[in-house]
Motif scaffolding. Structure first.
Motif, PDB file in Angstrom:
ATOM      1  N   THR A 120      53.578  33.789-110.350  1.00 26.45           N
ATOM      2  CA  THR A 120      53.902  32.983-109.430  1.00 26.45           C
ATOM      3  C   THR A 120      54.399  32.553-108.485  1.00 26.45           C
ATOM      4  O   THR A 120      54.079  34.320-107.455  1.00 26.45           O
ATOM      5  CB  THR A 120      55.330  33.458-110.115  1.00 26.45           C
ATOM      6  N   MET A 121      53.440  32.155-106.753  1.00 30.99           N
ATOM      7  CA  MET A 121      54.065  32.216-105.828  1.00 30.99           C
ATOM      8  C   MET A 121      55.104  32.129-105.143  1.00 30.99           C
ATOM      9  O   MET A 121      55.001  30.429-106.023  1.00 30.99           O
ATOM     10  CB  MET A 121      52.587  30.947-105.534  1.00 30.99           C
ATOM     11  N   GLN A 122      55.644  32.615-104.419  1.00 31.93           N
ATOM     12  CA  GLN A 122      56.932  32.202-104.059  1.00 31.93           C
ATOM     13  C   GLN A 122      56.516  32.594-102.239  1.00 31.93           C
ATOM     14  O   GLN A 122      56.521  33.178-101.502  1.00 31.93           O
ATOM     15  CB  GLN A 122      57.412  33.321-104.469  1.00 31.93           C
ATOM     16  N   GLY A 123      57.318  30.724-101.695  1.00 34.37           N
ATOM     17  CA  GLY A 123      57.051  30.652-100.174  1.00 34.37           C
ATOM     18  C   GLY A 123      58.521  30.911 -99.692  1.00 34.37           C
ATOM     19  O   GLY A 123      59.955  30.551-100.109  1.00 34.37           O
ATOM     20  N   THR A 124      58.786  32.054 -99.116  1.00 29.70           N
ATOM     21  CA  THR A 124      59.952  32.565 -98.285  1.00 29.70           C
ATOM     22  C   THR A 124      59.901  32.658 -97.305  1.00 29.70           C
ATOM     23  O   THR A 124      58.565  32.311 -96.544  1.00 29.70           O
ATOM     24  CB  THR A 124      60.317  33.201 -99.297  1.00 29.70           C
TER      25      THR A 124
END
Length: 404
Positions: A120-124
């Motif tokens: 899972t790529m999570q942008g934050t």
């Protein structure tokens, strides 16, 4: 006279060792089962609490779309109802808010050399680290400068780092996420599985702006993690967020929310109540075998009274009182309960350890549970031994001496 009665009672049990052991078996199984079952239930409760607490302290999660009381998504199509500006407004305008971390995510294949891993790529944003209780194992986290420049930098979860790099250090290396190159700047410390069994370390974190504009091509966000300043203000913050978002989204009175605000403190309370009910159910189910063991004690003691009727008559003829005979048989029943309880405690502790070490289930052994189970076993022996003991004490000495 008391100790004499104890000696006579113990002699009576030793005279029928196998029968005494079989009589204790119900108590042994009951006490052991209560301790083992309650330890499993308490272990599950603690595991759930740790997993929820690991998501972040004083945490609220804002999601697009709202949920009706029936559980149906009222605004199932409004997955684009939250924006980065909404998150900024929450941080700026709501008192009692400590940190805010908006995020988007999608599953991609990460590649390094000849190795690949679907994750899972999570942008934050940079505040994500503190809001969600993550720690850095190596390197550094994303910065505001990375956000402003939409830099292609990545922070790896422990699972991703292990599968792509093994023993090699990932820092400074270049990986591909959906064919786009990213430079690894840090590795997160491991957090393990969540309460739902999901691997919290199986993720790659990138700057929110990079994920939105360079990877996903979107302007909305998928969730906002909000950290309140303290548990005391979390409910007020939750209400204020709902009010603010309704104003920002121009929702008229009577219109359903196009968002939902989840309070993890309420989730934890519900989880505690559920696991507490499960623990109580497991303990009560196991305690039934204690009652069965008590019936076994009464049955065997009645047989013992019948077999020793002549002995009782002789003792009464020699001056034994009602209290002496009653005490003798009560002590026999209590000794069975005490001995069975002690062996059951050892069996329960052994079962809890075996379940934890062999099956990997979390178990928590409580001293209170042990004392309660042991005390119950003693009371079972006393209660179910009272009727046979009273029957023996009420025997007429003349009739008892004539008994064959």
């Amino acid at each position: 006279m008391f100790w004499e009665s104890v000696v006579i009672a113990l002699d009576g049990l030793r005279a029928n060792k196998m029968r005494s052991i079989l009589t204790m078996l119900g108590i042994i199984i009951g006490v052991g089962a209560v301790i083992a079952m309650v330890s499993i239930g308490m272990g599950v409760r603690d595991k759930v609490q740790q997993s929820i607490a690991g998501l972040g302290s004083n945490l609220l999660i804002v999601m697009p779309g709202s949920t009706a009381p029936s559980g149906v998504r009222v605004a199932a199509g409004s997955t684009t109802s939250l924006t980065y500006k909404d998150a900024q407004a929450i941080a700026r305008e709501i008192s009692g808010v400590n940190l805010v971390a908006p995020s988007v995510q999608r599953q991609y294949q990460a590649v390094f050399g000849g190795k690949n891993w679907i994750t899972t790529m999570q942008g934050t944003t940079p505040d994500f680290l503190a809001v969600r209780n993550f720690d850095m194992a190596d390197g550094s986290f994303i910065t505001q400068r990375d956000m402003d420049t939409r830099d292609r930098v990545a922070v790896l979860g422990r699972t991703v780092a292990d599968n792509l790099f093994g023993e090699m250090s990932p820092l400074g290396q270049t990986i591909r996420i959906n064919k786009s190159k990213f430079r690894v700047i840090g590795v997160l410390a491991g957090k393990g599985q969540s309460a739902g069994g999901q691997d919290q370390d199986d993720l790659i974190i990138v700057p929110l702006t990079t994920a939105q504009e360079r990877m996903l091509g979107i302007t909305h966000i998928q969730s906002v993690s909000v950290q309140a300043e303290s548990p005391e203000v979390i409910e007020q913050v939750q209400e204020d967020i709902a009010t603010l978002l309704r104003v920002r989204h121009r929702l008229q009175p009577g219109m359903p929310d196009d968002f939902s605000v989840r309070n993890l403190a309420a989730v934890m309370a519900t989880a505690e109540e559920t696991t507490g009910t499960i623990t109580l159910l497991l303990g009560n189910t196991a305690a039934i075998s204690l009652l069965v063991g008590g019936i076994g004690i009464m049955n065997i003691m009645l047989v013992s009274v019948t077999e020793r009727t002549r002995e009782i008559g002789v003792r009464k003829a020699l001056g034994a009182t009602y209290a002496n005979i009653l005490l003798q048989f009560l002590i026999e029943a209590i000794v069975i309960g005490v001995t069975g309880g002690l062996i059951g405690i050892a069996m329960g502790l052994g079962a809890s350890y075996t379940i934890s070490s062999v099956f990997g289930w979390a178990t928590v052994v409580s001293v209170g549970t042990i004392l309660l189970a042991f005390g119950f076993s003693v009371l079972i022996g006393l209660f179910f031994g009272l009727y046979p003991a009273r029957k023996a004490a009420l025997l007429d000495p003349i009739d008892a001496l004539r008994y064959e």
